[in-house]
Scaffold this active site. Sequence first.
Site, short mmCIF file in Angstrom:
data_model
loop_
_atom_site.label_atom_id
_atom_site.label_comp_id
_atom_site.label_asym_id
_atom_site.label_seq_id
_atom_site.Cartn_x
_atom_site.Cartn_y
_atom_site.Cartn_z
N ASN A 150 0.85 -1.21 0.00
CA ASN A 150 0.00 0.00 0.00
C ASN A 150 0.88 1.25 0.00
OD1 ASN A 150 0.73 -0.53 2.77
ND2 ASN A 150 -0.61 1.15 3.29
N GLY A 226 3.62 -5.16 8.79
CA GLY A 226 2.89 -5.54 10.00
C GLY A 226 3.82 -5.92 11.15
N GLU A 247 8.27 0.82 10.69
CA GLU A 247 7.01 1.57 10.59
C GLU A 247 5.91 0.55 10.46
OE1 GLU A 247 6.61 4.71 10.92
OE2 GLU A 247 8.70 5.32 10.82
N LEU A 248 5.17 0.35 11.54
CA LEU A 248 4.21 -0.77 11.55
C LEU A 248 2.77 -0.26 11.55
CD1 LEU A 248 6.25 -2.86 14.13
CD2 LEU A 248 6.59 -2.65 11.66
N CYS A 281 -2.00 2.82 7.33
CA CYS A 281 -1.53 2.54 8.68
C CYS A 281 -2.05 3.56 9.68
CB CYS A 281 0.00 2.51 8.69
SG CYS A 281 0.68 3.99 7.95
N GLU A 456 10.25 8.44 9.93
CA GLU A 456 10.46 8.69 8.50
C GLU A 456 9.97 10.10 8.22
OE1 GLU A 456 8.78 5.13 6.56
OE2 GLU A 456 10.85 4.45 6.49
P1 NAD Z 1 3.59 -7.47 5.72
O1 NAD Z 1 4.23 -7.24 7.03
O2 NAD Z 1 2.88 -8.74 5.46
O3 NAD Z 1 4.67 -7.33 4.52
C1 NAD Z 1 5.52 -6.21 4.41
C2 NAD Z 1 6.74 -6.60 3.60
O4 NAD Z 1 7.53 -7.56 4.34
C3 NAD Z 1 6.45 -7.27 2.26
O5 NAD Z 1 7.36 -6.78 1.30
C4 NAD Z 1 6.70 -8.75 2.54
O6 NAD Z 1 7.04 -9.50 1.41
C5 NAD Z 1 7.86 -8.67 3.51
N1 NAD Z 1 8.05 -9.87 4.34
C6 NAD Z 1 7.14 -10.81 4.67
N2 NAD Z 1 7.70 -11.73 5.49
C7 NAD Z 1 9.00 -11.38 5.67
C8 NAD Z 1 10.10 -11.92 6.41
N3 NAD Z 1 9.98 -13.05 7.11
N4 NAD Z 1 11.29 -11.27 6.38
C9 NAD Z 1 11.41 -10.12 5.69
N5 NAD Z 1 10.42 -9.57 4.95
C10 NAD Z 1 9.22 -10.17 4.94
O7 NAD Z 1 2.62 -6.22 5.52
P2 NAD Z 1 1.49 -6.00 4.41
O8 NAD Z 1 0.34 -6.87 4.69
O9 NAD Z 1 2.12 -6.04 3.05
O10 NAD Z 1 1.11 -4.48 4.72
C11 NAD Z 1 0.22 -4.11 5.69
C12 NAD Z 1 0.89 -3.70 6.99
O11 NAD Z 1 1.80 -2.60 6.76
C13 NAD Z 1 -0.12 -3.18 7.99
O12 NAD Z 1 0.13 -3.68 9.28
C14 NAD Z 1 0.10 -1.67 7.95
O13 NAD Z 1 -0.33 -0.97 9.09
C15 NAD Z 1 1.55 -1.58 7.75
N6 NAD Z 1 1.89 -0.24 7.24
C16 NAD Z 1 2.54 0.65 8.05
C17 NAD Z 1 2.82 1.94 7.59
C18 NAD Z 1 3.56 2.94 8.45
O14 NAD Z 1 4.16 3.85 7.88
N7 NAD Z 1 3.57 2.84 9.76
C19 NAD Z 1 2.45 2.31 6.32
C20 NAD Z 1 1.78 1.38 5.53
C21 NAD Z 1 1.53 0.11 6.00
#
Ligand code: NAD
Length: 487
Positions: A150, A226, A247-248, A281, A456
């Site tokens: 996203n 996440g 950034e979660l 997020c 960030e």
């Molecule tokens: P996710 O955590 O499933 O994936 C994020 C990234 O991590 C992807 O590129 C994925 O391929 C990678 N990944 C997955 N497993 C991994 C591992 N074991 N080691 C390293 N990398 C790995 O998140 P998502 O479902 O793609 O996105 C949604 C989440 O992102 C939500 O929790 C949302 O709140 C968060 N988010 C936070 C912000 C912020 O700025 N705080 C902004 C946008 C989204």
Amino acid sequence: MQNFQQYIDGAFDDGASRFDSLDPATGSAWAEMPAASVADVDRAVDAADRAFLSPEWALMTATARGKLLLRLADLIAENAPRLAELETRDTGKIIRETSAQIAYVAEYYRYYAGLADKIEGAHLPIDKPDMEVWLRREPIGVVAAVVPWNSQLFLSAVKIGPALAAGCTVVLKASEEGPAPLLEFARIFDQAGFPKGVLNVLTGGAEVGAALSSHAKVAHVAFTGGPETARHILRNSAENLASTSLELGGKSPFIVFDDADLESAVNAQVSGVFAATGQSCVSGSRLVVHAKIKDAFLARLKEKAEAVVIGEPDDMATEVGPLCTKRQRDTAVAVIERSVAQGAKLVTGGQALDREGFYFPPTILDCDGAQDAECLSHEFFGPVLSVVSFETEAEAVAIANDTEFGLASGVFTQNLTRAHRMIRAIRAGIVWVNTYRAVSPIAPFGGHGLSGHGREGGIEAALDYTKVKAVWLRTADTPIPDPFVMR
Ligand code: NAD
């Protein structure tokens, strides 16, 4: 079917294998993407490491780095329509939002372009008369940037911009869900004139992310995603002892007092939770509203939620499009069902729409009397608002802080002194007062608790990509007197 390639060491290739990307508006494959292998990760990190040490990059002045970033910003602005169209197609984020957001992404690169030659060291007034001591701020090294699907052009800009401004090199891993805009961004980056290997762009799932974030040559992992994945990132960084910025997610409170300007508050709440189809997020997904105005406020919200234009993401009239994946839509359905069984009452929405694609409508759940309902703690990443009412300011603070997250918050009140008390009392990285979801390259962004650590945006973000070197210079012309006395 369109075809995309990965970008390693200034060259494009098809990746170790190929996979289909789905159009969330139809659920059908529309493009073929390159999946990186662990060997590709090695190649990309090696290229970034070579570039980091190369005279072309390491000896480039900060001002020259800034000029390259400005050129990149201009190219992004020129290519904004294509990038917006690709992000909309691959992730379902509506064209209204992608067009506006990508134009603003260029401003983030401009901000960091300007900052490149203002990242300064320091001179220390050291307590020894024959010494000069100063601190050099040096780039930290190879950065692994791991981002979700996203707002990925934005979420990668807040990593790539400060990292390159500081003189680092980057390996960016796009999410396996909807990587098209970042793979296209690599093509645009390639035209900006950076030395090869300064940025490398891959995609693939957990295995690729794990290989990258644990790689011995990676010095810093900048992650957005996440909390569960963040725990993997931290475990991975135990291998290379890399620093991390995380950034979660969030479950941000949107607090409305009975003296608030209701029209403003309703509008801000609608965009605060339903914009980006709730896949944000900072979504203001918990409405904490004064009991005296709850019914009137909910009635206006319901009316606006039901009037939202749901449609094709590439239609400028659409306000809410499909969710990015089927998994997310199914999770929303399941959590809402469990929350209703726990006592939450559906005010509107709640059912997946009966049409092709991963559509889910704006949904409101009244959780008064159901404070343990799962919807109050689960980060939906969908257009779902959970509502709780309060009587006193202390109660509002307690409800707002009753979360493991701490990313964003909103306070709507006309009372200035109360606004200040709330700003102090809320545990979150961002407090918006009488507004919501405003962002700027100039303001740091981030949270604490399950929302992560590090910031960030702003100057602070660039400092995350530097390390301090203390330099000692003896100015005396006389020989060093006694070898065994500590000086
Ligand atoms: P996710 O955590 O499933 O994936 C994020 C990234 O991590 C992807 O590129 C994925 O391929 C990678 N990944 C997955 N497993 C991994 C591992 N074991 N080691 C390293 N990398 C790995 O998140 P998502 O479902 O793609 O996105 C949604 C989440 O992102 C939500 O929790 C949302 O709140 C968060 N988010 C936070 C912000 C912020 O700025 N705080 C902004 C946008 C989204």
